[in-house]
Design a protein around this motif. Sequence first.
Motif, short mmCIF file in Angstrom:
data_model
loop_
_atom_site.label_atom_id
_atom_site.label_comp_id
_atom_site.label_asym_id
_atom_site.label_seq_id
_atom_site.Cartn_x
_atom_site.Cartn_y
_atom_site.Cartn_z
N LYS A 229 46.03 -0.12 34.16
CA LYS A 229 45.65 1.11 33.77
C LYS A 229 46.92 2.07 33.12
O LYS A 229 47.94 1.59 33.17
CB LYS A 229 45.93 1.79 35.51
N LEU A 230 46.47 2.78 32.27
CA LEU A 230 47.42 3.53 31.48
C LEU A 230 47.54 5.03 31.75
O LEU A 230 48.78 5.50 31.79
CB LEU A 230 47.19 3.55 29.86
N TYR A 231 46.89 5.57 32.42
CA TYR A 231 46.72 6.99 32.90
C TYR A 231 45.97 6.99 34.24
O TYR A 231 44.80 6.77 34.15
CB TYR A 231 46.01 7.98 31.96
N THR A 233 44.82 9.37 37.53
CA THR A 233 44.43 10.76 38.02
C THR A 233 45.20 10.98 39.21
O THR A 233 45.53 9.96 40.04
CB THR A 233 43.18 11.31 38.18
N TRP A 239 42.02 6.68 34.23
CA TRP A 239 41.65 7.73 33.11
C TRP A 239 41.65 7.10 31.76
O TRP A 239 41.00 7.42 30.79
CB TRP A 239 42.11 9.25 33.14
N SER A 240 42.54 6.01 31.80
CA SER A 240 42.67 5.09 30.45
C SER A 240 43.17 4.03 30.97
O SER A 240 43.92 3.85 31.74
CB SER A 240 43.31 5.74 29.34
N ILE A 327 39.18 5.24 27.08
CA ILE A 327 40.01 6.64 27.35
C ILE A 327 38.78 7.54 27.75
O ILE A 327 37.90 7.66 27.06
CB ILE A 327 40.45 7.25 25.96
#
Length: 349
Positions: A229-231, A233, A239-240, A327
């Motif tokens: 996971k990069l982003y 929530t 989320w990306s 993304i």
Amino acid sequence: MSKRKITVGVSGLNNIDSPGPGIPVIRALKESSEFDVRIIGFSYETLEPGIYMHELVDKVYQLPLPTAGSSMLKERLQYIAGIEKIDVIIPNFDAELHNFIKIQQQLKSELDIATFLPSHESFEERQKSELNKFGEKYNVRVPKSHMINQLSELKKLEDDLDYPMVIKGRYYDAYVASSHEQASAGFYKIVSKWGYPVIVQEFVTGTEVNVTAIGDGYGNCIGAVPMRKLYITDKGKAWSGISLEDDTLMEITRRVIENSKWRGGCELEFIKTKKDEYYLLEMNPRFPAWVYLANGCGQNHAEALVKMALGEEVKPFAGYKSGKMFIRYSYDMIVDITEFEKISTTGEM
């Protein structure tokens, strides 16, 4: 070569900030090299965005909530089968799977609708509440987990678990609690939404890495793609993310899929610690909402599942591309009120 025409029913159309897997599964099926797929969407709420995505979903029918039971589900599917010739159904919500597993043989014998679902035993043994036993059985590290039905039990667990700890629902939602007050608040939130039991889990620090995988039910891992996971929530949703090269993670995943003889799609969620130890947090019994990344990496898991549901032989994917990112984004659709009224009043559109 012309593609074979088939009709596939897909649930999980809630493509919102905590998205279901339905739309990514549909996108993968639309990119199938072998099938020309007509999609029947199954919804539970009238504002699930997938209902109104007409370029992806050809027809929509509402299903009774999972709490209504398997006989109500079967009755509704009998009605739908009288209108539509459905070849395969792919359910995508944890909470609905129990009912689908219960009637999967009847769907095939009475309505000629194929599914590709885990057995009842496989489904139950990977429940969050059974994680300790699951880890022991399949030789994989798991965080300490306890099931509770009363808040008073939380105090007793504080002797065994340190804060922070994770408060989880049986199907969805998790809250990291740094104090007894936060844990109590998380307990009540989970109970109000998902009921009992509530799972209290040891908090393991590290990097979140997940795998979308598919097994053939005979001990073969047909495909697997790992992702970091990069982003994330505030609901803990990716989320990306980016596909990884991680031989150890793939080895653990294959071992779990092969030894458990898992049948169907799944997601394995891990924490990788600084010591390069992998802890399995949970095994979700269906495709994840980010399963479309597998397509971008060269593995169409949804297509493979449909082929196996139809009784066709599928060879394991040879590999996947690392360094591919997904993304996620939000998107405003404009729909007419008459469409909302139609699904609300008739239960189909």
